[in-house]
Design a protein around this motif. Structure first.
Motif, PDB file in Angstrom:
ATOM      1  N   HIS A 146      -4.706   0.302   0.008  1.00  0.00           N
ATOM      2  CA  HIS A 146      -5.785  -0.500   0.576  1.00  0.00           C
ATOM      3  C   HIS A 146      -7.104   0.262   0.413  1.00  0.00           C
ATOM      4  CE1 HIS A 146      -2.524  -2.283   3.247  1.00  0.00           C
ATOM      5  NE2 HIS A 146      -3.064  -3.319   2.669  1.00  0.00           N
ATOM      6  N   CYS A 149      -7.467   2.392   3.498  1.00  0.00           N
ATOM      7  CA  CYS A 149      -6.614   3.594   3.508  1.00  0.00           C
ATOM      8  C   CYS A 149      -7.202   4.643   2.553  1.00  0.00           C
ATOM      9  CB  CYS A 149      -5.193   3.245   3.100  1.00  0.00           C
ATOM     10  SG  CYS A 149      -4.272   2.337   4.371  1.00  0.00           S
ATOM     11  N   CYS A 202       0.848  -1.185   0.000  1.00  0.00           N
ATOM     12  CA  CYS A 202       0.000   0.000   0.000  1.00  0.00           C
ATOM     13  C   CYS A 202       0.895   1.251   0.000  1.00  0.00           C
ATOM     14  CB  CYS A 202      -0.899  -0.023   1.242  1.00  0.00           C
ATOM     15  SG  CYS A 202      -1.842   1.499   1.505  1.00  0.00           S
ATOM     16  N   CYS A 213       0.426   2.945   3.840  1.00  0.00           N
ATOM     17  CA  CYS A 213       0.819   2.288   5.098  1.00  0.00           C
ATOM     18  C   CYS A 213       1.929   1.270   4.887  1.00  0.00           C
ATOM     19  CB  CYS A 213      -0.394   1.649   5.778  1.00  0.00           C
ATOM     20  SG  CYS A 213      -0.978   0.165   4.930  1.00  0.00           S
TER      21      CYS A 213
HETATM   22 ZN   LIG Z   1      -2.794   0.819   3.513  1.00  0.00          ZN
END
Ligand SMILES: [Zn+2]
Length: 360
Positions: free
Chosen positions: A275, A278, A241, A244
Protein backbone atom coordinates in the motif's frame (compact mmCIF):
# COMPACT_ATOMS: atom_id res chain seq x y z
CA UNK A 1 62.51 -23.43 20.35
CA UNK A 2 59.20 -21.53 20.13
CA UNK A 3 56.85 -22.72 17.44
CA UNK A 4 55.69 -20.26 14.84
CA UNK A 5 52.11 -19.13 15.27
CA UNK A 6 49.69 -20.78 12.90
CA UNK A 7 48.63 -18.65 9.97
CA UNK A 8 45.16 -17.38 10.75
CA UNK A 9 42.55 -18.88 8.46
CA UNK A 10 40.55 -15.68 8.24
CA UNK A 11 41.44 -12.01 8.34
CA UNK A 12 40.15 -10.15 11.36
CA UNK A 13 37.61 -7.37 10.81
CA UNK A 14 39.18 -3.92 10.75
CA UNK A 15 39.45 -2.11 14.05
CA UNK A 16 38.00 1.35 14.67
CA UNK A 17 41.51 2.80 14.17
CA UNK A 18 41.86 1.05 10.82
CA UNK A 19 38.46 2.32 9.72
CA UNK A 20 39.42 5.86 10.65
CA UNK A 21 42.70 5.60 8.71
CA UNK A 22 40.79 4.19 5.74
CA UNK A 23 38.34 7.09 5.89
CA UNK A 24 41.26 9.56 5.92
CA UNK A 25 42.85 7.89 2.86
CA UNK A 26 39.50 7.89 1.09
CA UNK A 27 38.97 11.58 1.82
CA UNK A 28 42.48 12.33 0.68
CA UNK A 29 41.76 10.88 -2.75
CA UNK A 30 38.54 12.89 -2.96
CA UNK A 31 40.08 16.15 -1.81
CA UNK A 32 43.55 16.02 -3.33
CA UNK A 33 43.24 13.69 -6.31
CA UNK A 34 42.90 15.24 -9.76
CA UNK A 35 39.50 15.00 -11.38
CA UNK A 36 39.21 15.83 -15.07
CA UNK A 37 35.94 13.87 -15.27
CA UNK A 38 33.52 12.15 -12.87
CA UNK A 39 34.95 8.67 -13.58
CA UNK A 40 36.81 8.39 -10.30
CA UNK A 41 33.63 9.19 -8.36
CA UNK A 42 31.77 6.51 -10.27
CA UNK A 43 34.60 4.06 -9.65
CA UNK A 44 34.75 4.73 -5.90
CA UNK A 45 30.96 4.39 -5.65
CA UNK A 46 31.04 1.16 -7.65
CA UNK A 47 33.80 -0.34 -5.48
CA UNK A 48 31.83 0.39 -2.30
CA UNK A 49 28.64 -1.08 -3.80
CA UNK A 50 30.38 -4.20 -5.09
CA UNK A 51 32.12 -4.78 -1.75
CA UNK A 52 28.67 -4.97 -0.12
CA UNK A 53 27.21 -7.06 -2.92
CA UNK A 54 30.01 -9.61 -3.22
CA UNK A 55 31.89 -9.47 0.06
CA UNK A 56 30.92 -10.74 3.47
CA UNK A 57 32.51 -7.95 5.50
CA UNK A 58 34.87 -10.42 7.15
CA UNK A 59 38.08 -8.82 5.98
CA UNK A 60 38.91 -11.41 3.32
CA UNK A 61 40.49 -10.03 0.10
CA UNK A 62 37.87 -9.60 -2.60
CA UNK A 63 38.59 -9.99 -6.31
CA UNK A 64 36.42 -8.01 -8.73
CA UNK A 65 36.49 -8.14 -12.51
CA UNK A 66 36.71 -4.90 -14.45
CA UNK A 67 33.54 -6.08 -16.21
CA UNK A 68 31.65 -6.17 -12.88
CA UNK A 69 32.95 -2.69 -12.16
CA UNK A 70 31.95 -1.49 -15.65
CA UNK A 71 28.45 -2.90 -15.19
CA UNK A 72 27.96 -1.04 -11.91
CA UNK A 73 29.37 2.15 -13.45
CA UNK A 74 26.86 1.87 -16.32
CA UNK A 75 24.03 1.55 -13.77
CA UNK A 76 25.24 4.65 -11.96
CA UNK A 77 25.57 6.73 -15.11
CA UNK A 78 22.46 5.49 -16.93
CA UNK A 79 19.92 7.88 -15.33
CA UNK A 80 22.50 10.68 -15.45
CA UNK A 81 22.85 10.29 -19.20
CA UNK A 82 19.21 11.34 -19.67
CA UNK A 83 18.53 14.98 -20.60
CA UNK A 84 18.22 17.22 -17.54
CA UNK A 85 15.14 19.50 -17.73
CA UNK A 86 16.06 23.18 -17.68
CA UNK A 87 13.83 26.05 -16.61
CA UNK A 88 12.05 28.38 -19.01
CA UNK A 89 11.85 27.49 -22.66
CA UNK A 90 15.35 26.04 -22.89
CA UNK A 91 15.53 22.46 -24.12
CA UNK A 92 16.62 19.69 -21.74
CA UNK A 93 20.33 18.97 -21.82
CA UNK A 94 22.61 16.01 -21.07
CA UNK A 95 24.91 17.26 -18.31
CA UNK A 96 28.63 17.31 -18.96
CA UNK A 97 30.64 14.94 -16.83
CA UNK A 98 34.09 16.25 -17.67
CA UNK A 99 35.98 19.48 -17.27
CA UNK A 100 37.47 19.71 -20.77
CA UNK A 101 35.85 20.04 -24.16
CA UNK A 102 33.00 17.76 -25.21
CA UNK A 103 31.43 14.99 -23.22
CA UNK A 104 33.17 12.24 -21.22
CA UNK A 105 33.70 9.09 -23.30
CA UNK A 106 31.56 6.77 -21.13
CA UNK A 107 28.64 9.19 -21.44
CA UNK A 108 29.10 9.19 -25.21
CA UNK A 109 28.88 5.38 -25.22
CA UNK A 110 25.73 5.53 -23.08
CA UNK A 111 24.24 8.17 -25.35
CA UNK A 112 24.85 5.98 -28.39
CA UNK A 113 23.23 3.00 -26.62
CA UNK A 114 20.21 5.11 -25.62
CA UNK A 115 19.77 6.37 -29.17
CA UNK A 116 19.83 2.83 -30.48
CA UNK A 117 17.88 0.99 -27.76
CA UNK A 118 15.75 3.64 -26.06
CA UNK A 119 15.86 4.88 -22.47
CA UNK A 120 15.28 1.53 -20.72
CA UNK A 121 18.39 -0.16 -19.32
CA UNK A 122 16.35 -3.35 -18.78
CA UNK A 123 15.47 -3.42 -22.45
CA UNK A 124 19.11 -2.97 -23.43
CA UNK A 125 20.14 -5.84 -21.12
CA UNK A 126 17.77 -8.16 -22.96
CA UNK A 127 19.57 -7.37 -26.22
CA UNK A 128 22.73 -9.39 -25.64
CA UNK A 129 24.86 -8.03 -28.53
CA UNK A 130 23.92 -4.43 -27.73
CA UNK A 131 24.52 -4.91 -24.01
CA UNK A 132 27.81 -6.71 -24.67
CA UNK A 133 28.99 -3.85 -26.88
CA UNK A 134 28.26 -1.17 -24.27
CA UNK A 135 29.76 -3.27 -21.47
CA UNK A 136 32.91 -3.89 -23.52
CA UNK A 137 33.29 -0.20 -24.39
CA UNK A 138 32.85 0.98 -20.80
CA UNK A 139 35.10 -1.80 -19.51
CA UNK A 140 37.83 -0.58 -21.88
CA UNK A 141 37.52 3.00 -20.60
CA UNK A 142 37.56 1.86 -16.96
CA UNK A 143 40.75 -0.14 -17.55
CA UNK A 144 42.40 2.67 -19.50
CA UNK A 145 41.59 5.56 -17.25
CA UNK A 146 40.25 5.66 -13.70
CA UNK A 147 41.22 2.22 -12.43
CA UNK A 148 44.98 2.68 -12.54
CA UNK A 149 44.99 6.38 -11.72
CA UNK A 150 42.49 6.46 -8.88
CA UNK A 151 45.01 6.01 -6.10
CA UNK A 152 47.50 8.62 -7.29
CA UNK A 153 47.67 11.90 -5.41
CA UNK A 154 50.19 14.22 -7.07
CA UNK A 155 53.27 12.05 -7.57
CA UNK A 156 52.39 9.79 -4.66
CA UNK A 157 50.77 6.37 -4.82
CA UNK A 158 48.11 5.91 -2.12
CA UNK A 159 47.13 2.36 -2.98
CA UNK A 160 45.13 1.48 0.10
CA UNK A 161 42.21 0.05 -1.91
CA UNK A 162 43.90 -2.42 -4.24
CA UNK A 163 47.37 -3.11 -5.53
CA UNK A 164 48.25 -1.24 -8.71
CA UNK A 165 49.93 -4.26 -10.23
CA UNK A 166 49.29 -3.57 -13.90
CA UNK A 167 46.50 -3.38 -16.37
CA UNK A 168 44.74 -6.70 -16.00
CA UNK A 169 41.03 -7.44 -16.06
CA UNK A 170 40.67 -7.97 -12.31
CA UNK A 171 41.60 -6.13 -9.15
CA UNK A 172 41.81 -7.57 -5.68
CA UNK A 173 40.63 -5.30 -2.91
CA UNK A 174 43.00 -5.38 0.03
CA UNK A 175 41.54 -7.37 2.95
CA UNK A 176 41.04 -4.34 5.14
CA UNK A 177 39.75 -2.22 2.24
CA UNK A 178 36.94 -4.62 1.35
CA UNK A 179 35.80 -4.72 4.98
CA UNK A 180 36.06 -0.93 5.41
CA UNK A 181 34.13 -0.26 2.18
CA UNK A 182 31.39 -2.48 3.59
CA UNK A 183 31.40 -1.10 7.13
CA UNK A 184 31.54 2.54 6.01
CA UNK A 185 29.44 2.26 2.84
CA UNK A 186 26.87 4.92 3.83
CA UNK A 187 29.46 7.54 4.75
CA UNK A 188 31.72 6.82 1.78
CA UNK A 189 28.98 6.95 -0.84
CA UNK A 190 27.61 10.18 0.70
CA UNK A 191 31.09 11.75 0.39
CA UNK A 192 31.43 10.54 -3.20
CA UNK A 193 27.99 11.79 -4.22
CA UNK A 194 28.60 15.17 -2.68
CA UNK A 195 31.88 15.59 -4.59
CA UNK A 196 30.35 14.19 -7.79
CA UNK A 197 27.40 16.57 -7.58
CA UNK A 198 29.66 19.58 -7.03
CA UNK A 199 31.77 18.57 -10.03
CA UNK A 200 28.70 18.30 -12.27
CA UNK A 201 27.39 21.64 -11.04
CA UNK A 202 30.76 23.30 -11.74
CA UNK A 203 31.02 21.73 -15.19
CA UNK A 204 27.53 22.91 -16.19
CA UNK A 205 27.47 26.32 -14.55
CA UNK A 206 26.30 28.17 -17.63
CA UNK A 207 23.19 26.01 -18.00
CA UNK A 208 22.11 25.29 -14.43
CA UNK A 209 20.09 27.42 -12.04
CA UNK A 210 21.23 27.63 -8.43
CA UNK A 211 18.06 25.84 -7.41
CA UNK A 212 18.30 22.93 -9.86
CA UNK A 213 17.64 19.68 -7.93
CA UNK A 214 20.67 17.81 -9.14
CA UNK A 215 20.75 15.33 -6.25
CA UNK A 216 17.42 13.69 -7.10
CA UNK A 217 18.32 13.69 -10.80
CA UNK A 218 21.80 12.19 -10.39
CA UNK A 219 21.13 9.74 -7.57
CA UNK A 220 17.37 9.31 -7.14
CA UNK A 221 15.56 6.04 -7.69
CA UNK A 222 14.39 5.63 -11.30
CA UNK A 223 10.71 5.10 -10.42
CA UNK A 224 9.61 4.39 -13.98
CA UNK A 225 11.65 1.20 -14.19
CA UNK A 226 9.93 -0.18 -11.08
CA UNK A 227 6.65 -0.55 -12.93
CA UNK A 228 7.81 -3.61 -14.78
CA UNK A 229 7.85 -5.56 -11.49
CA UNK A 230 4.18 -4.90 -10.76
CA UNK A 231 2.42 -7.75 -12.64
CA UNK A 232 4.65 -10.48 -11.22
CA UNK A 233 4.45 -9.12 -7.68
CA UNK A 234 0.68 -8.83 -7.89
CA UNK A 235 0.51 -12.47 -8.82
CA UNK A 236 2.99 -13.69 -6.18
CA UNK A 237 1.33 -11.70 -3.42
CA UNK A 238 -2.23 -12.60 -4.50
CA UNK A 239 -2.90 -8.87 -4.78
CA UNK A 240 -2.19 -8.35 -1.07
CA UNK A 241 0.09 -5.81 0.53
CA UNK A 242 3.43 -7.44 1.41
CA UNK A 243 3.48 -5.83 4.84
CA UNK A 244 -0.11 -5.80 6.18
CA UNK A 245 -1.58 -8.56 3.97
CA UNK A 246 -4.70 -6.50 3.32
CA UNK A 247 -6.04 -6.32 -0.19
CA UNK A 248 -4.55 -3.87 -2.63
CA UNK A 249 -7.65 -2.10 -3.82
CA UNK A 250 -6.60 0.71 -6.12
CA UNK A 251 -3.02 1.90 -6.10
CA UNK A 252 0.01 -0.08 -4.97
CA UNK A 253 3.65 0.96 -4.70
CA UNK A 254 6.57 -1.16 -5.82
CA UNK A 255 8.76 -0.88 -2.71
CA UNK A 256 12.48 -1.52 -2.24
CA UNK A 257 12.56 -4.00 0.67
CA UNK A 258 16.06 -2.80 1.60
CA UNK A 259 15.44 0.91 1.03
CA UNK A 260 17.03 2.66 -1.93
CA UNK A 261 18.41 5.29 0.46
CA UNK A 262 20.48 2.60 2.18
CA UNK A 263 21.63 0.71 -0.89
CA UNK A 264 20.84 2.14 -4.29
CA UNK A 265 20.75 -0.89 -6.54
CA UNK A 266 17.76 -2.34 -8.37
CA UNK A 267 18.38 -6.04 -7.75
CA UNK A 268 15.17 -7.89 -8.64
CA UNK A 269 14.60 -9.83 -5.41
CA UNK A 270 14.53 -6.59 -3.46
CA UNK A 271 11.06 -5.57 -4.70
CA UNK A 272 7.73 -6.05 -2.94
CA UNK A 273 4.30 -4.57 -3.57
CA UNK A 274 2.73 -2.51 -0.80
CA UNK A 275 0.00 0.00 0.00
CA UNK A 276 1.25 3.54 -0.59
CA UNK A 277 0.50 4.24 3.10
CA UNK A 278 2.52 1.19 4.28
CA UNK A 279 5.34 2.16 1.92
CA UNK A 280 5.33 5.75 3.21
CA UNK A 281 5.40 4.79 6.88
CA UNK A 282 8.19 2.27 6.29
CA UNK A 283 10.05 5.01 4.40
CA UNK A 284 13.84 4.59 4.71
CA UNK A 285 13.65 2.09 7.58
CA UNK A 286 14.35 -1.60 7.46
CA UNK A 287 11.32 -3.85 7.94
CA UNK A 288 10.88 -5.86 11.16
CA UNK A 289 12.00 -9.48 11.45
CA UNK A 290 8.57 -10.88 10.62
CA UNK A 291 8.71 -9.03 7.29
CA UNK A 292 12.29 -10.15 6.75
CA UNK A 293 11.24 -13.78 7.29
CA UNK A 294 8.39 -13.36 4.78
CA UNK A 295 10.75 -11.80 2.23
CA UNK A 296 13.34 -14.58 2.58
CA UNK A 297 10.61 -17.24 2.37
CA UNK A 298 9.12 -15.67 -0.77
CA UNK A 299 12.47 -15.45 -2.53
CA UNK A 300 13.28 -19.09 -1.80
CA UNK A 301 9.81 -20.43 -2.54
CA UNK A 302 9.53 -18.69 -5.91
CA UNK A 303 13.22 -18.84 -6.72
CA UNK A 304 12.86 -20.25 -10.24
CA UNK A 305 9.78 -18.25 -11.16
CA UNK A 306 11.41 -15.01 -10.04
CA UNK A 307 14.66 -15.74 -11.87
CA UNK A 308 12.83 -16.53 -15.12
CA UNK A 309 10.69 -13.44 -14.81
CA UNK A 310 13.67 -11.17 -14.08
CA UNK A 311 15.60 -12.58 -17.03
CA UNK A 312 12.62 -12.04 -19.24
CA UNK A 313 12.30 -8.42 -18.13
CA UNK A 314 16.06 -7.69 -18.31
CA UNK A 315 16.14 -7.04 -14.55
CA UNK A 316 19.45 -7.57 -12.79
CA UNK A 317 19.12 -10.30 -10.15
CA UNK A 318 21.35 -12.36 -7.89
CA UNK A 319 19.61 -13.87 -4.89
CA UNK A 320 22.81 -14.49 -2.95
CA UNK A 321 23.85 -10.88 -3.51
CA UNK A 322 20.42 -9.64 -2.38
CA UNK A 323 20.72 -11.73 0.79
CA UNK A 324 24.23 -10.35 1.42
CA UNK A 325 22.99 -6.78 0.95
CA UNK A 326 20.12 -7.45 3.40
CA UNK A 327 22.52 -9.03 5.92
CA UNK A 328 24.80 -6.02 5.61
CA UNK A 329 21.86 -3.59 6.14
CA UNK A 330 20.47 -5.44 9.18
CA UNK A 331 23.95 -5.84 10.64
CA UNK A 332 24.37 -2.07 10.39
CA UNK A 333 21.07 -1.42 12.20
CA UNK A 334 22.03 -3.88 14.92
CA UNK A 335 25.38 -2.18 15.42
CA UNK A 336 23.76 1.23 15.69
CA UNK A 337 21.03 -0.21 17.99
CA UNK A 338 18.47 1.03 15.53
CA UNK A 339 14.78 0.29 15.26
CA UNK A 340 13.00 -1.62 12.54
CA UNK A 341 9.58 -0.82 11.14
CA UNK A 342 6.62 -3.00 12.07
CA UNK A 343 3.45 -1.29 10.78
CA UNK A 344 2.00 2.22 10.60
CA UNK A 345 3.94 4.32 13.10
CA UNK A 346 5.10 1.29 15.11
CA UNK A 347 8.75 0.25 15.41
CA UNK A 348 10.63 -2.34 17.42
CA UNK A 349 14.21 -2.95 18.46
CA UNK A 350 15.98 -5.38 16.15
CA UNK A 351 16.87 -8.59 17.97
CA UNK A 352 19.90 -10.71 17.02
CA UNK A 353 17.46 -13.35 15.73
CA UNK A 354 17.47 -11.66 12.30
CA UNK A 355 20.75 -13.42 11.54
CA UNK A 356 19.22 -16.89 11.75
CA UNK A 357 16.44 -15.79 9.36
CA UNK A 358 18.95 -14.76 6.72
CA UNK A 359 21.24 -17.76 6.99
CA UNK A 360 18.43 -20.34 7.37
ZN1 LIG B 1 -0.38 -2.48 3.61
Amino acid sequence: MPTAPATPATHPSPSADHQLQFLRDFQRILEQGSFSSTYKFALLHALADLAVRHGDGSGVPLTLTTRDIAQRIIELYWPQAAPFPLTGSRPALVLRQNAGQGQAEILRHLDAAKRHHGPSLERLRRDLPGWGLLLGNVDAVVRKMPLWRLQTVGAELVDFLYENAGRGTTITLRPRAAACLTALHGILTALVRDAWLRFVRRSNLAALDEAADLDAFLFGSPRASLERHRPLLQELQSNQCFYCQRRLVTAADVDHFVPWARYAVDLGHNFVLAHPACNRSKSEHLAAERHLAAWVARNHRYRDQLAASFDNAGVLHDLDASLRVAAWAYDHVQHTRGQVWLAGGRFERLSPAWRSILVA
